[in-house]
Design an enzyme around this catalytic site. Structure first.
Site, PDB file in Angstrom:
ATOM      1  N   LYS A  68      67.364  22.844  45.647  1.00 38.32           N
ATOM      2  CA  LYS A  68      67.171  22.129  46.922  1.00 38.32           C
ATOM      3  C   LYS A  68      66.134  21.022  46.763  1.00 38.32           C
ATOM      4  O   LYS A  68      66.349  19.885  47.161  1.00 38.32           O
ATOM      5  CB  LYS A  68      66.727  23.096  48.027  1.00 38.32           C
ATOM      6  CG  LYS A  68      67.689  24.240  48.278  1.00 38.32           C
ATOM      7  CD  LYS A  68      67.217  25.142  49.409  1.00 38.32           C
ATOM      8  CE  LYS A  68      65.924  25.893  49.132  1.00 38.32           C
ATOM      9  NZ  LYS A  68      65.992  26.871  48.029  1.00 38.32           N
ATOM     10  N   ARG A 110      65.239  28.821  57.981  1.00 37.70           N
ATOM     11  CA  ARG A 110      65.367  29.930  57.036  1.00 37.70           C
ATOM     12  C   ARG A 110      65.844  31.201  57.713  1.00 37.70           C
ATOM     13  O   ARG A 110      66.081  32.201  57.055  1.00 37.70           O
ATOM     14  CB  ARG A 110      63.983  30.266  56.503  1.00 37.70           C
ATOM     15  CG  ARG A 110      63.439  29.669  55.257  1.00 37.70           C
ATOM     16  CD  ARG A 110      64.182  29.810  54.022  1.00 37.70           C
ATOM     17  NE  ARG A 110      63.326  30.118  52.926  1.00 37.70           N
ATOM     18  CZ  ARG A 110      62.657  29.223  52.199  1.00 37.70           C
ATOM     19  NH1 ARG A 110      62.735  27.958  52.463  1.00 37.70           N
ATOM     20  NH2 ARG A 110      61.936  29.614  51.190  1.00 37.70           N
ATOM     21  N   ARG A 168      54.238  28.194  39.615  1.00 42.99           N
ATOM     22  CA  ARG A 168      53.934  28.568  40.990  1.00 42.99           C
ATOM     23  C   ARG A 168      53.567  30.041  41.065  1.00 42.99           C
ATOM     24  O   ARG A 168      54.162  30.854  40.371  1.00 42.99           O
ATOM     25  CB  ARG A 168      55.173  28.315  41.859  1.00 42.99           C
ATOM     26  CG  ARG A 168      55.096  27.040  42.631  1.00 42.99           C
ATOM     27  CD  ARG A 168      56.403  26.647  43.244  1.00 42.99           C
ATOM     28  NE  ARG A 168      57.022  27.629  44.110  1.00 42.99           N
ATOM     29  CZ  ARG A 168      58.120  27.387  44.830  1.00 42.99           C
ATOM     30  NH1 ARG A 168      58.691  26.201  44.787  1.00 42.99           N
ATOM     31  NH2 ARG A 168      58.645  28.324  45.593  1.00 42.99           N
ATOM     32  N   ARG A 224      61.986  37.397  46.906  1.00 48.87           N
ATOM     33  CA  ARG A 224      62.441  36.171  47.593  1.00 48.87           C
ATOM     34  C   ARG A 224      63.970  36.149  47.672  1.00 48.87           C
ATOM     35  O   ARG A 224      64.534  35.732  48.678  1.00 48.87           O
ATOM     36  CB  ARG A 224      61.919  34.930  46.847  1.00 48.87           C
ATOM     37  CG  ARG A 224      60.448  34.654  47.163  1.00 48.87           C
ATOM     38  CD  ARG A 224      59.814  33.692  46.179  1.00 48.87           C
ATOM     39  NE  ARG A 224      60.491  32.427  46.068  1.00 48.87           N
ATOM     40  CZ  ARG A 224      60.378  31.607  45.023  1.00 48.87           C
ATOM     41  NH1 ARG A 224      59.591  31.934  44.019  1.00 48.87           N
ATOM     42  NH2 ARG A 224      61.013  30.477  45.003  1.00 48.87           N
TER      43      ARG A 224
HETATM   44  P1  AP5 Z   1      64.184  23.463  42.544  1.00 54.16           P
HETATM   45  O1  AP5 Z   1      64.842  22.167  42.887  1.00 54.16           O
HETATM   46  O2  AP5 Z   1      62.695  23.520  42.522  1.00 54.16           O
HETATM   47  O3  AP5 Z   1      64.820  24.628  43.440  1.00 54.16           O
HETATM   48  P2  AP5 Z   1      64.621  25.012  44.973  1.00 54.16           P
HETATM   49  O4  AP5 Z   1      65.961  25.396  45.518  1.00 54.16           O
HETATM   50  O5  AP5 Z   1      63.871  23.933  45.691  1.00 54.16           O
HETATM   51  O6  AP5 Z   1      63.774  26.322  44.776  1.00 54.16           O
HETATM   52  P3  AP5 Z   1      62.472  26.901  45.473  1.00 54.16           P
HETATM   53  O7  AP5 Z   1      62.095  28.094  44.649  1.00 54.16           O
HETATM   54  O8  AP5 Z   1      61.429  25.850  45.678  1.00 54.16           O
HETATM   55  O9  AP5 Z   1      63.048  27.344  46.839  1.00 54.16           O
HETATM   56  P4  AP5 Z   1      62.484  28.379  47.787  1.00 54.16           P
HETATM   57  O10 AP5 Z   1      63.420  28.183  48.923  1.00 54.16           O
HETATM   58  O11 AP5 Z   1      62.357  29.761  47.283  1.00 54.16           O
HETATM   59  O12 AP5 Z   1      60.956  27.934  47.961  1.00 54.16           O
HETATM   60  P5  AP5 Z   1      60.187  27.123  49.107  1.00 54.16           P
HETATM   61  O13 AP5 Z   1      59.210  26.259  48.438  1.00 54.16           O
HETATM   62  O14 AP5 Z   1      61.143  26.521  50.086  1.00 54.16           O
HETATM   63  O15 AP5 Z   1      64.739  23.926  41.115  1.00 54.16           O
HETATM   64  C1  AP5 Z   1      64.260  25.093  40.485  1.00 54.16           C
HETATM   65  C2  AP5 Z   1      64.067  24.827  38.979  1.00 54.16           C
HETATM   66  O16 AP5 Z   1      65.349  24.582  38.380  1.00 54.16           O
HETATM   67  C3  AP5 Z   1      63.217  23.591  38.645  1.00 54.16           C
HETATM   68  O17 AP5 Z   1      62.481  23.855  37.476  1.00 54.16           O
HETATM   69  C4  AP5 Z   1      64.234  22.470  38.395  1.00 54.16           C
HETATM   70  O18 AP5 Z   1      63.746  21.519  37.468  1.00 54.16           O
HETATM   71  C5  AP5 Z   1      65.412  23.266  37.830  1.00 54.16           C
HETATM   72  N1  AP5 Z   1      66.723  22.711  38.184  1.00 54.16           N
HETATM   73  C6  AP5 Z   1      67.091  22.121  39.352  1.00 54.16           C
HETATM   74  N2  AP5 Z   1      68.385  21.780  39.329  1.00 54.16           N
HETATM   75  C7  AP5 Z   1      68.860  22.177  38.115  1.00 54.16           C
HETATM   76  C8  AP5 Z   1      70.138  22.119  37.469  1.00 54.16           C
HETATM   77  N3  AP5 Z   1      71.190  21.577  38.075  1.00 54.16           N
HETATM   78  N4  AP5 Z   1      70.254  22.627  36.229  1.00 54.16           N
HETATM   79  C9  AP5 Z   1      69.195  23.194  35.595  1.00 54.16           C
HETATM   80  N5  AP5 Z   1      67.955  23.272  36.132  1.00 54.16           N
HETATM   81  C10 AP5 Z   1      67.796  22.783  37.376  1.00 54.16           C
HETATM   82  O19 AP5 Z   1      59.441  28.310  49.874  1.00 54.16           O
HETATM   83  C11 AP5 Z   1      58.389  29.034  49.294  1.00 54.16           C
HETATM   84  C12 AP5 Z   1      57.815  30.024  50.309  1.00 54.16           C
HETATM   85  O20 AP5 Z   1      57.300  29.293  51.472  1.00 54.16           O
HETATM   86  C13 AP5 Z   1      58.801  31.033  50.922  1.00 54.16           C
HETATM   87  O21 AP5 Z   1      58.955  32.166  50.090  1.00 54.16           O
HETATM   88  C14 AP5 Z   1      58.127  31.344  52.265  1.00 54.16           C
HETATM   89  O22 AP5 Z   1      57.063  32.250  52.097  1.00 54.16           O
HETATM   90  C15 AP5 Z   1      57.553  29.993  52.693  1.00 54.16           C
HETATM   91  N6  AP5 Z   1      58.493  29.213  53.507  1.00 54.16           N
HETATM   92  C16 AP5 Z   1      58.980  27.966  53.203  1.00 54.16           C
HETATM   93  N7  AP5 Z   1      59.810  27.535  54.170  1.00 54.16           N
HETATM   94  C17 AP5 Z   1      59.852  28.538  55.104  1.00 54.16           C
HETATM   95  C18 AP5 Z   1      60.551  28.677  56.334  1.00 54.16           C
HETATM   96  N8  AP5 Z   1      61.384  27.736  56.808  1.00 54.16           N
HETATM   97  N9  AP5 Z   1      60.377  29.830  57.020  1.00 54.16           N
HETATM   98  C19 AP5 Z   1      59.538  30.791  56.592  1.00 54.16           C
HETATM   99  N10 AP5 Z   1      58.839  30.716  55.434  1.00 54.16           N
HETATM  100  C20 AP5 Z   1      59.006  29.586  54.689  1.00 54.16           C
END
Ligand code: AP5
Length: 211
Positions: free
Chosen positions: A13, A88, A156, A167
């Site tokens: 994402k 979410r 992270r 998660r």
């Molecule tokens: P990346 O693009 O970083 O993936 P992502 O989907 O953004 O993953 P996240 O782990 O950041 O998502 P998340 O939803 O768990 O975390 P968030 O920060 O929102 O890619 C991942 C890796 O793969 C990278 O190294 C990248 O280089 C690589 N990659 C990408 N595309 C690729 C491809 N095609 N091929 C190979 N490699 C690839 O949330 C974190 C925490 O915040 C949550 O757990 C929660 O506690 C809180 N939070 C955030 N939003 C909310 C909400 N709306 N409600 C409640 N709590 C929330």
């Protein structure tokens, strides 16, 4: 263009959000990034959300919605925005709708558990500029150093294996119901998230009918 990026942790994402933000010239709003910055700066918000994030649990709905509400009224959002990781829960989606939040398309990026677990275990983020790398798929030129700004690359806190598993569970239980929610509204676009970053970006543009 007002978009939502939906999908499991590690589905890409954030990576696609950066490309879409450049392509459409609209901001990417990552609630995860907003919370990580608040935790790093130890602000009152950071103190409130840290324990949820450390456990891989969701931050309470009301808190998240308040932050998004404030953010999308800023000047740079007047031509649209990309919501990365919000909503979410169905409750967040309903609250967003009830406050008049508009969405043109929801990009649901799907990828199997083994793929996202591998990606997450290889993810490294620059502590200075936030650029994201992957030791397996997109390594920096010099190990541990950001190509763009020379900052240190770190893992992270919530990317530890046991937290990642939680998660994923939380995603399946609380976030996946949003797929049906947006399908019913006819705005869900399903994107296969396995492939190169460029291939996935092309799939998204095709799906949005802009390429
Ligand atoms: P990346 O693009 O970083 O993936 P992502 O989907 O953004 O993953 P996240 O782990 O950041 O998502 P998340 O939803 O768990 O975390 P968030 O920060 O929102 O890619 C991942 C890796 O793969 C990278 O190294 C990248 O280089 C690589 N990659 C990408 N595309 C690729 C491809 N095609 N091929 C190979 N490699 C690839 O949330 C974190 C925490 O915040 C949550 O757990 C929660 O506690 C809180 N939070 C955030 N939003 C909310 C909400 N709306 N409600 C409640 N709590 C929330």
């Amino acid at each position: 263009m007002r978009l939502i990026l939906l999908g499991p942790p590690g589905s890409g994402k954030g990576t696609q959000g950066v490309l879409l933000s450049q392509y459409f010239g609209i901001p990417q709003i990552s609630t995860g990034d907003i919370f990580r910055k608040a935790v790093a700066e130890n602000t009152p918000l950071g103190k409130k959300v840290k324990e949820y994030m450390d456990r891989g649990e969701l931050v309470p709905d009301e808190l998240v919605v308040e932050i998004v509400k404030e953010r999308i009224t800023q000047e740079d959002c007047k031509n649209g925005y990309i919501l990365d990781g919000f909503p979410r829960t169905v409750k967040q989606a309903e609250m967003f709708e009830n406050m008049g939040g508009k969405i043109d398309a929801v990009l649901y990026i799907y990828a199997p558990d083994e793929e996202v677990i591998k990606r997450i275990s290889g993810r490294r983020t620059c502590e200075k500029c936030g650029a994201v790398y992957n030791v397996y798929f997109n390594p920096p030129k010099i190990e541990g150093i950001c190509d763009k700004c020379g900052g240190k690359l770190v893992q992270r806190d919530d990317d530890k294996e046991e937290v990642v598993r939680n998660r994923l569970e939380v995603y399946k239980e609380k976030t996946k119901p949003l797929i049906e929610y947006y399908k019913k509204r006819n705005i869900l676009k399903e994107i296969d998230g396995v492939g190169s970053v460029e291939e996935i970006f092309e799939r998204i543009l095709k799906n949005l009918k802009v390429s």
